[in-house]
Write a protein that holds these residues in place. Structure first.
Motif, PDB file in Angstrom:
ATOM      1  N   GLU A 105      10.187  27.117  16.326  1.00  0.00           N
ATOM      2  CA  GLU A 105      10.660  27.771  15.031  1.00  0.00           C
ATOM      3  C   GLU A 105      12.088  28.502  14.816  1.00  0.00           C
ATOM      4  OE1 GLU A 105       9.063  28.858  10.614  1.00  0.00           O
ATOM      5  OE2 GLU A 105       8.590  27.602  12.556  1.00  0.00           O
ATOM      6  N   VAL A 106      12.793  28.986  15.662  1.00  0.00           N
ATOM      7  CA  VAL A 106      13.742  29.667  15.514  1.00  0.00           C
ATOM      8  C   VAL A 106      15.195  28.669  15.245  1.00  0.00           C
ATOM      9  CG1 VAL A 106      14.333  30.391  18.199  1.00  0.00           C
ATOM     10  CG2 VAL A 106      15.308  32.064  16.357  1.00  0.00           C
ATOM     11  N   THR A 107      15.229  28.226  16.222  1.00  0.00           N
ATOM     12  CA  THR A 107      15.960  27.242  15.852  1.00  0.00           C
ATOM     13  C   THR A 107      16.479  26.287  15.193  1.00  0.00           C
ATOM     14  OG1 THR A 107      15.677  26.119  18.401  1.00  0.00           O
ATOM     15  CG2 THR A 107      17.309  25.131  17.080  1.00  0.00           C
ATOM     16  N   SER A 130       0.882  -1.526   0.005  1.00  0.00           N
ATOM     17  CA  SER A 130      -0.126  -0.077  -0.054  1.00  0.00           C
ATOM     18  C   SER A 130       0.766   1.400   0.009  1.00  0.00           C
ATOM     19  CB  SER A 130      -1.208   0.182   1.290  1.00  0.00           C
ATOM     20  OG  SER A 130      -0.047  -0.112   2.496  1.00  0.00           O
ATOM     21  N   ILE A 131       0.505   2.548  -0.345  1.00  0.00           N
ATOM     22  CA  ILE A 131       0.947   3.309  -0.498  1.00  0.00           C
ATOM     23  C   ILE A 131       0.545   4.312   0.414  1.00  0.00           C
ATOM     24  CG2 ILE A 131       1.389   5.088  -1.919  1.00  0.00           C
ATOM     25  CD1 ILE A 131       2.735   3.634  -4.381  1.00  0.00           C
ATOM     26  N   LYS A 132       0.834   5.293   1.362  1.00  0.00           N
ATOM     27  CA  LYS A 132       0.603   6.808   2.206  1.00  0.00           C
ATOM     28  C   LYS A 132       1.254   7.984   1.753  1.00  0.00           C
ATOM     29  CE  LYS A 132      -2.132   4.425   5.567  1.00  0.00           C
ATOM     30  NZ  LYS A 132      -2.513   4.387   6.941  1.00  0.00           N
ATOM     31  N   PHE A 133       1.320   8.761   2.242  1.00  0.00           N
ATOM     32  CA  PHE A 133       2.001  10.194   1.534  1.00  0.00           C
ATOM     33  C   PHE A 133       1.732  10.748   3.309  1.00  0.00           C
ATOM     34  CE2 PHE A 133      -0.271   8.803  -2.061  1.00  0.00           C
ATOM     35  CZ  PHE A 133       0.827   9.472  -3.318  1.00  0.00           C
ATOM     36  N   TYR A 134       3.518  11.421   3.355  1.00  0.00           N
ATOM     37  CA  TYR A 134       3.519  12.369   4.168  1.00  0.00           C
ATOM     38  C   TYR A 134       3.534  14.341   3.654  1.00  0.00           C
ATOM     39  CZ  TYR A 134       8.219  12.334   3.997  1.00  0.00           C
ATOM     40  OH  TYR A 134       9.699  11.834   3.176  1.00  0.00           O
ATOM     41  N   PRO A 135       2.703  14.697   4.374  1.00  0.00           N
ATOM     42  CA  PRO A 135       3.464  16.309   4.005  1.00  0.00           C
ATOM     43  C   PRO A 135       4.654  16.954   4.389  1.00  0.00           C
ATOM     44  CG  PRO A 135       2.463  16.295   6.804  1.00  0.00           C
ATOM     45  CD  PRO A 135       1.484  14.978   6.145  1.00  0.00           C
ATOM     46  N   ALA A 136       4.982  17.467   3.093  1.00  0.00           N
ATOM     47  CA  ALA A 136       6.152  17.856   3.007  1.00  0.00           C
ATOM     48  C   ALA A 136       6.435  18.888   2.158  1.00  0.00           C
ATOM     49  CB  ALA A 136       6.664  16.633   2.452  1.00  0.00           C
ATOM     50  N   LYS A 137       7.015  20.252   2.547  1.00  0.00           N
ATOM     51  CA  LYS A 137       7.925  20.659   1.888  1.00  0.00           C
ATOM     52  C   LYS A 137       9.365  20.543   1.300  1.00  0.00           C
ATOM     53  CE  LYS A 137       4.929  24.018   3.046  1.00  0.00           C
ATOM     54  NZ  LYS A 137       4.065  24.684   2.188  1.00  0.00           N
ATOM     55  N   PHE A 138       9.612  21.070  -0.135  1.00  0.00           N
ATOM     56  CA  PHE A 138      10.210  21.785  -0.749  1.00  0.00           C
ATOM     57  C   PHE A 138      11.282  22.754  -0.487  1.00  0.00           C
ATOM     58  CE2 PHE A 138      13.179  22.324  -4.355  1.00  0.00           C
ATOM     59  CZ  PHE A 138      14.311  21.129  -4.977  1.00  0.00           C
ATOM     60  N   SER A 139      12.886  22.582   0.056  1.00  0.00           N
ATOM     61  CA  SER A 139      13.768  23.281   0.538  1.00  0.00           C
ATOM     62  C   SER A 139      14.868  23.615  -1.021  1.00  0.00           C
ATOM     63  CB  SER A 139      14.872  22.504   1.711  1.00  0.00           C
ATOM     64  OG  SER A 139      15.869  23.301   1.911  1.00  0.00           O
ATOM     65  N   VAL A 144       6.575  17.509   7.223  1.00  0.00           N
ATOM     66  CA  VAL A 144       6.537  18.829   8.239  1.00  0.00           C
ATOM     67  C   VAL A 144       5.574  17.467   8.764  1.00  0.00           C
ATOM     68  CG1 VAL A 144       4.321  20.805   7.918  1.00  0.00           C
ATOM     69  CG2 VAL A 144       6.199  20.131   5.783  1.00  0.00           C
ATOM     70  N   GLY A 145       5.501  18.376   9.883  1.00  0.00           N
ATOM     71  CA  GLY A 145       4.798  17.891  11.354  1.00  0.00           C
ATOM     72  C   GLY A 145       5.463  16.459  10.927  1.00  0.00           C
ATOM     73  N   ASP A 146       4.871  16.060  12.484  1.00  0.00           N
ATOM     74  CA  ASP A 146       4.612  13.731  12.925  1.00  0.00           C
ATOM     75  C   ASP A 146       4.105  13.245  11.308  1.00  0.00           C
ATOM     76  OD1 ASP A 146       5.663  11.807  13.926  1.00  0.00           O
ATOM     77  OD2 ASP A 146       3.882  12.239  15.769  1.00  0.00           O
ATOM     78  N   LYS A 182       7.938  27.378   8.997  1.00  0.00           N
ATOM     79  CA  LYS A 182       6.597  26.833   8.894  1.00  0.00           C
ATOM     80  C   LYS A 182       5.921  25.490   9.240  1.00  0.00           C
ATOM     81  CE  LYS A 182       4.577  32.050   9.095  1.00  0.00           C
ATOM     82  NZ  LYS A 182       3.940  32.766   8.420  1.00  0.00           N
ATOM     83  N   THR A 183       7.003  24.770   9.239  1.00  0.00           N
ATOM     84  CA  THR A 183       6.961  23.308   8.465  1.00  0.00           C
ATOM     85  C   THR A 183       6.620  22.825   9.999  1.00  0.00           C
ATOM     86  OG1 THR A 183       9.135  22.584   8.661  1.00  0.00           O
ATOM     87  CG2 THR A 183       8.496  22.947   6.712  1.00  0.00           C
ATOM     88  N   LEU A 184       7.013  23.012  11.610  1.00  0.00           N
ATOM     89  CA  LEU A 184       5.728  22.129  12.432  1.00  0.00           C
ATOM     90  C   LEU A 184       5.032  21.869  12.068  1.00  0.00           C
ATOM     91  CD1 LEU A 184       7.208  24.612  15.518  1.00  0.00           C
ATOM     92  CD2 LEU A 184       7.928  21.560  15.176  1.00  0.00           C
TER      93      LEU A 184
END
Length: 476
Positions: A437-439, A87-96, A105-107, A448-450
């Motif tokens: 966020e600062v760290t 099966s395939i699942k997706f997690y939220p992500a951002k490109f740097s 992004v997130g847990d 803003k990827t917590l």
């Protein structure tokens, strides 16, 4: 929990980005699920439309995770002889853009329900955990196995202030893999030494390449001309992928390599510079756009030259060997696995490179035996993975990291508890730092990827992130 194992394979990239961390975990998931004895979930990043446009080639984008999943499944089904059952699942992500990487992004441990959380396979565990803020992997999963793909230290040393950055990254990689993984598998000795790690190449090659190798073997046995072209190299066209080393060797020894023709295939940010440098040589070095290594165009080349020393285990080297070609590569830890194959020739000096190249062009490759073909296959790679990860043991017989036998000596128990307490404190510190966020920003995280933003939540059907301060405690 059922005695039937559930493996969740988390990785840091996905097709159509043709990178090793997109392709190899996909094959791993397919072959782990092949015999039906295990339930397997491949967990891959989902990017917003804006990030997809930055990452994916040829303007390929997906309007929904279902579209993306269909693309991934179609790609793998075209390359294997069985219908994959994972099966395939997706997690939220951002490109740097700065790191040229996809970051979670997130847990992302939340992608797997607690009731089926058994084994987590973290492809690039350091990458997945640099900014991890959430559930402790070891608390959620019975076993956490990290597979190290990338020699990050070698890459950052080439950057400005590289030595200082490499020193910090080495410490960070050690820290996060120690606290979040039970076992680490390093694909070769070219990677950073990490706690509780073993060196084992657990990658195989696309079966299509082995089919080409069988065809070439048949042609050679029938007395036919199997290879009509000379030497080539294929790889992402950036200087760090071996192009600098190759062009330097060709430039220095061009008087001894008169008549040599080499074709270079690749696309990347250094393409123009590579082309200009190649034009300065008296040798016939032609630069071409990147192509899929499985393209029939490559079948008739006899010699694959790969001087790169930044790879951990070079996929294209394995593919070239599978196709029955002679491979010329540096005597380097990243090539240790390939030395067992007669067609792999390694050099320690420029003079050796010249002699090996001339010899390779003048002779025929050694026939690839059935055993050698098997060693390059994903079936063999899956066997090596299960053994290295210690997943062949019955569940009741596996090492249990957080339990201590009542029969243990009191001194041993105290030492065990002390180590666990230190690890818990280390996790708490990492969670505290990664929750600020600062760290996060100071160490290169995407802003803003917590928690996933509204767009990612809508795309993945997630509940909107609650605007409250996360509790900094170890979750059980």
């Amino acid at each position: 929990m059922s005695t039937r194992r559930h493996l969740a394979v988390f990785t840091t990239a996905s097709l159509p980005w043709m990178t090793g961390t997109a392709i190899n975990p996909l094959f791993r998931a397919a072959y782990l699920a092949k015999d039906g004895d295990r339930e397997v979930t491949l967990v891959i990043p989902w990017l917003s439309l804006r990030d997809q446009e930055l990452v994916y080639p040829n303007k390929i984008v997906f309007g929904s995770p279902l579209e993306h999943e269909a693309y991934v499944r179609r790609w793998i089904e075209e390359r294997i002889s069985f219908r994959p059952s994972f099966s395939i699942k997706f997690y939220p992500a951002k490109f740097s853009k700065e790191l040229r990487s996809i970051l979670p992004v997130g847990d992302i441990t939340e992608c797997i329900p607690d009731e089926v959380a058994d084994v987590a396979v973290l492809e690039e565990p350091e990458h997945l955990n640099w900014y991890h803020h959430g559930r402790k992997w070891k608390n959620k999963f019975r076993r956490v196995i990290g597979v190290v793909h990338t020699n990050y230290i070698a890459y950052v040393k080439r950057e400005k202030n590289g030595q200082a950055i490499a020193c910090f990254m080495k410490y960070m990689n050690t820290w996060v893999t120690r606290i979040y993984c039970h076992k680490i598998i390093r694909l070769s000795g070219a990677t950073q030494d990490l706690p509780r790690s073993v060196v084992c190449n657990v990658h195989g090659v696309n079966p299509k390449f082995l089919e080409v190798g069988k065809l070439k073997l048949k042609q050679l046995r029938n007395g036919e001309i199997a290879f009509t072209k000379g030497a080539y190299y294929i790889g992402k066209m950036v200087w760090s992928k071996g192009y600098r080393e190759l062009l330097d060797l060709l430039s220095k020894y061009q008087s001894k390599l008169v008549g040599l023709e080499v074709d270079l295939y690749g696309s990347g940010e250094d393409s123009d510079e590579v082309r200009k440098s190649a034009e300065l040589l008296s040798l016939a070095v032609k630069v071409h756009p990147g192509r899929d290594h499985a393209d029939p165009l490559f079948h008739d080349y006899k010699v694959f030259i790969n001087p790169s020393t930044t790879d951990v285990v070079c996929t294209t080297t394995a593919e070239a060997l599978a196709m029955g070609k002679i491979v010329i590569c540096a005597n380097h830890p990243s090539n240790e696995f390939f030395k067992q194959f007669p067609n792999c020739r390694t050099y320690d000096s420029g003079e050796e490179f010249v002699q090996l190249t001339l010899d390779a062009l003048a002779e025929q490759p050694a026939p690839l035996t059935d055993m050698q073909s098997h060693d390059l296959s994903w079936e063999a790679a899956t066997e090596r993975f299960m053994e290295a990860a210690e997943l062949n043991l019955p569940i009741s017989a596996e090492p249990r990291i957080h339990q201590t036998s009542k029969a243990s000596l009191p001194a041993f128990m105290r030492t065990r508890k002390l180590k666990q307490s230190l690890e818990d404190a280390s996790v708490y510190l990492h969670q505290a730092l990664s929750g600020l966020e600062v760290t996060r920003r100071a160490f290169g995280a995407v802003p803003k990827t917590l928690q996933p933003d509204e767009q990612l939540c809508n795309d993945l059907g997630l509940a909107p992130a609650k605007k409250k301060r996360l509790k900094l405690k170890l979750m059980t």
